[in-house]
Each structure stands twice: as C-alpha cells, then as structure tokens.
Write a protein that holds these residues in place. Structure first.
Motif, PDB file in Angstrom:
ATOM      1  N   PHE A 121       0.729  -1.124  -0.458  1.00  0.00           N
ATOM      2  CA  PHE A 121      -0.158   0.404   0.028  1.00  0.00           C
ATOM      3  C   PHE A 121       1.337   1.180   0.241  1.00  0.00           C
ATOM      4  N   CYS A 122       2.179   1.129   0.922  1.00  0.00           N
ATOM      5  CA  CYS A 122       3.163   2.459   0.770  1.00  0.00           C
ATOM      6  C   CYS A 122       3.615   2.819  -0.339  1.00  0.00           C
ATOM      7  N   GLU A 123       4.061   1.720  -0.655  1.00  0.00           N
ATOM      8  CA  GLU A 123       5.294   1.688  -1.459  1.00  0.00           C
ATOM      9  C   GLU A 123       3.621   2.483  -3.385  1.00  0.00           C
ATOM     10  N   ASP A 124       2.826   1.389  -3.320  1.00  0.00           N
ATOM     11  CA  ASP A 124       2.106   2.657  -4.698  1.00  0.00           C
ATOM     12  C   ASP A 124       1.534   3.488  -3.822  1.00  0.00           C
ATOM     13  N   LEU A 125       1.371   3.935  -3.052  1.00  0.00           N
ATOM     14  CA  LEU A 125       1.307   5.428  -2.950  1.00  0.00           C
ATOM     15  C   LEU A 125       2.262   6.342  -3.507  1.00  0.00           C
ATOM     16  N   ALA A 126       3.276   6.115  -2.360  1.00  0.00           N
ATOM     17  CA  ALA A 126       4.647   6.822  -3.269  1.00  0.00           C
ATOM     18  C   ALA A 126       4.423   6.986  -4.525  1.00  0.00           C
ATOM     19  N   THR A 127       4.251   5.457  -5.413  1.00  0.00           N
ATOM     20  CA  THR A 127       4.756   5.977  -6.238  1.00  0.00           C
ATOM     21  C   THR A 127       3.236   6.901  -7.593  1.00  0.00           C
ATOM     22  N   LEU A 128       1.887   6.882  -6.382  1.00  0.00           N
ATOM     23  CA  LEU A 128       1.217   7.934  -6.922  1.00  0.00           C
ATOM     24  C   LEU A 128       1.494   8.877  -7.588  1.00  0.00           C
ATOM     25  N   LEU A 129       1.916   9.231  -5.388  1.00  0.00           N
ATOM     26  CA  LEU A 129       2.191  10.807  -5.467  1.00  0.00           C
ATOM     27  C   LEU A 129       3.162  11.216  -6.706  1.00  0.00           C
ATOM     28  N   THR A 130       4.525  11.029  -7.065  1.00  0.00           N
ATOM     29  CA  THR A 130       4.769  11.240  -7.439  1.00  0.00           C
ATOM     30  C   THR A 130       4.463  12.259  -8.689  1.00  0.00           C
ATOM     31  N   GLU A 131       3.756  12.228  -9.465  1.00  0.00           N
ATOM     32  CA  GLU A 131       3.128  13.116 -10.651  1.00  0.00           C
ATOM     33  C   GLU A 131       2.560  13.815  -9.852  1.00  0.00           C
ATOM     34  N   HIS A 132       1.705  13.805  -8.581  1.00  0.00           N
ATOM     35  CA  HIS A 132       1.085  14.850  -8.223  1.00  0.00           C
ATOM     36  C   HIS A 132       2.135  16.142  -8.186  1.00  0.00           C
ATOM     37  N   ALA A 133       3.225  15.302  -6.762  1.00  0.00           N
ATOM     38  CA  ALA A 133       4.158  15.887  -6.292  1.00  0.00           C
ATOM     39  C   ALA A 133       4.885  17.007  -7.283  1.00  0.00           C
ATOM     40  N   ALA A 134       5.603  16.470  -8.310  1.00  0.00           N
ATOM     41  CA  ALA A 134       5.966  17.176  -9.407  1.00  0.00           C
ATOM     42  C   ALA A 134       5.012  18.697  -9.283  1.00  0.00           C
ATOM     43  N   GLU A 135       3.953  17.336 -10.117  1.00  0.00           N
ATOM     44  CA  GLU A 135       3.103  19.304 -10.806  1.00  0.00           C
ATOM     45  C   GLU A 135       3.103  20.175  -9.088  1.00  0.00           C
ATOM     46  N   ILE A 136       2.812  20.138  -8.125  1.00  0.00           N
ATOM     47  CA  ILE A 136       2.843  20.933  -7.004  1.00  0.00           C
ATOM     48  C   ILE A 136       4.460  22.373  -7.369  1.00  0.00           C
ATOM     49  N   LYS A 137       5.379  21.298  -7.402  1.00  0.00           N
ATOM     50  CA  LYS A 137       6.134  21.915  -7.436  1.00  0.00           C
ATOM     51  C   LYS A 137       6.628  22.374  -8.564  1.00  0.00           C
ATOM     52  N   SER A 138       5.990  22.100  -9.658  1.00  0.00           N
ATOM     53  CA  SER A 138       6.414  23.155 -11.278  1.00  0.00           C
ATOM     54  C   SER A 138       5.209  24.548 -10.816  1.00  0.00           C
ATOM     55  N   SER A 139       3.784  23.376 -10.713  1.00  0.00           N
ATOM     56  CA  SER A 139       2.943  25.252  -9.823  1.00  0.00           C
ATOM     57  C   SER A 139       3.117  26.296  -9.296  1.00  0.00           C
ATOM     58  N   LEU A 140       3.363  25.784  -8.327  1.00  0.00           N
ATOM     59  CA  LEU A 140       3.184  26.507  -7.399  1.00  0.00           C
ATOM     60  C   LEU A 140       4.886  27.307  -7.175  1.00  0.00           C
ATOM     61  N   HIS A 141       6.220  26.279  -8.085  1.00  0.00           N
ATOM     62  CA  HIS A 141       7.196  26.980  -7.796  1.00  0.00           C
ATOM     63  C   HIS A 141       8.262  27.294  -6.423  1.00  0.00           C
ATOM     64  N   VAL A 142       7.701  25.632  -6.134  1.00  0.00           N
ATOM     65  CA  VAL A 142       8.765  25.772  -4.068  1.00  0.00           C
ATOM     66  C   VAL A 142       9.363  25.043  -4.384  1.00  0.00           C
ATOM     67  N   THR A 143       9.863  24.821  -3.558  1.00  0.00           N
ATOM     68  CA  THR A 143      11.142  23.940  -3.351  1.00  0.00           C
ATOM     69  C   THR A 143      10.758  21.921  -3.134  1.00  0.00           C
ATOM     70  N   ASP A 144      11.641  20.933  -3.224  1.00  0.00           N
ATOM     71  CA  ASP A 144      11.595  19.726  -3.121  1.00  0.00           C
ATOM     72  C   ASP A 144      11.067  19.595  -1.659  1.00  0.00           C
ATOM     73  N   ASP A 145      11.599  20.473  -1.008  1.00  0.00           N
ATOM     74  CA  ASP A 145      11.339  19.891   0.471  1.00  0.00           C
ATOM     75  C   ASP A 145       9.574  20.681   1.309  1.00  0.00           C
ATOM     76  N   ASP A 146       9.421  21.840   0.560  1.00  0.00           N
ATOM     77  CA  ASP A 146       8.356  22.520   0.536  1.00  0.00           C
ATOM     78  C   ASP A 146       7.198  21.538  -0.018  1.00  0.00           C
ATOM     79  N   VAL A 147       7.245  21.022  -0.900  1.00  0.00           N
ATOM     80  CA  VAL A 147       6.598  19.900  -1.074  1.00  0.00           C
ATOM     81  C   VAL A 147       6.628  18.486  -0.700  1.00  0.00           C
ATOM     82  N   LEU A 148       7.796  17.932  -0.503  1.00  0.00           N
ATOM     83  CA  LEU A 148       7.546  16.814   0.537  1.00  0.00           C
ATOM     84  C   LEU A 148       7.024  17.237   2.129  1.00  0.00           C
ATOM     85  N   GLN A 149       6.788  18.420   2.426  1.00  0.00           N
ATOM     86  CA  GLN A 149       6.269  18.885   3.869  1.00  0.00           C
ATOM     87  C   GLN A 149       4.797  19.067   3.512  1.00  0.00           C
ATOM     88  N   ARG A 150       4.798  19.336   3.137  1.00  0.00           N
ATOM     89  CA  ARG A 150       3.047  19.320   1.946  1.00  0.00           C
ATOM     90  C   ARG A 150       2.485  17.540   2.478  1.00  0.00           C
TER      91      ARG A 150
END
Length: 106
Positions: A38-67
C-alpha cells in the motif's frame, strides 16, 4: 500470502514494525507485506502530483514533501505517522530529490 512470497520488503519499511532492541516484527508478515505494498503504491502514485505541485507553485522539493507529509498525517489518510514519513522518504527517492529530514509538525 505465503512465506514463499518473492516480495522483498526493504529494511527501512520493516523497521516500522520493530520495537527498539528487537529483531522480531510486531505484526505478521502478511500484514507487513500488505502495508508495504500500500505505501509503495501510494508513493508511486504521488510522484506525478508532487512534480506538478513543484512546477505549478514554484516551491522547493522540501516544501512539496512537507505538504505531502501534512496530508498523509491527516486522520483519514490511511497511513500511520511512521508510514507517512516512509512514504515521503520513498517519494523523494522516486523523484531523485534529496531525502528530507524527520518531518515534524510546524
């Protein structure tokens, strides 16, 4: 699931089920295996979402991971706090981002 499973659970995830100074997990293998999948699948599913957050909000890797971590710590997220930390670490690995430190409420 039988003990013949070919799935290898990484030590970092297995550690979530070890009490201090213990080598025996505190849950059955099939439970740990299910949670890991479950956790591995969740991490994999979150990759695209996390990359989109970083790109659209222009925030750092750490900011995305914290969110993401804050979202995973919500009571209805389906993961424990320890699993949330593992998922965030795994997400960082999958994205090639630096591993975050231990997350803490801010």
């Amino acid at each position: 699931m039988t003990d013949d499973s070919q799935l290898i659970i990484p030590p970092s995830f297995l550690a979530l089920y070890l009490a201090p100074h213990s080598t025996r997990p505190n849950a059955p293998r099939e439970v740990i295996t299910g949670r890991y999948e479950f956790c591995e699948d969740l991490a994999t599913l979150l990759t695209e979402h996390a990359a989109e957050i970083k790109s659209s909000l222009h925030v750092t890797d750490d900011d995305v991971l914290q969110r993401v971590w804050r979202g995973l710590c919500a009571p209805d997220s389906g993961v424990t706090a320890a699993e949330a930390q593992w998922v965030v670490n795994r997400l960082a690995e999958l994205l090639g981002w630096p591993l975050p430190g231990e997350m803490a409420p801010g």
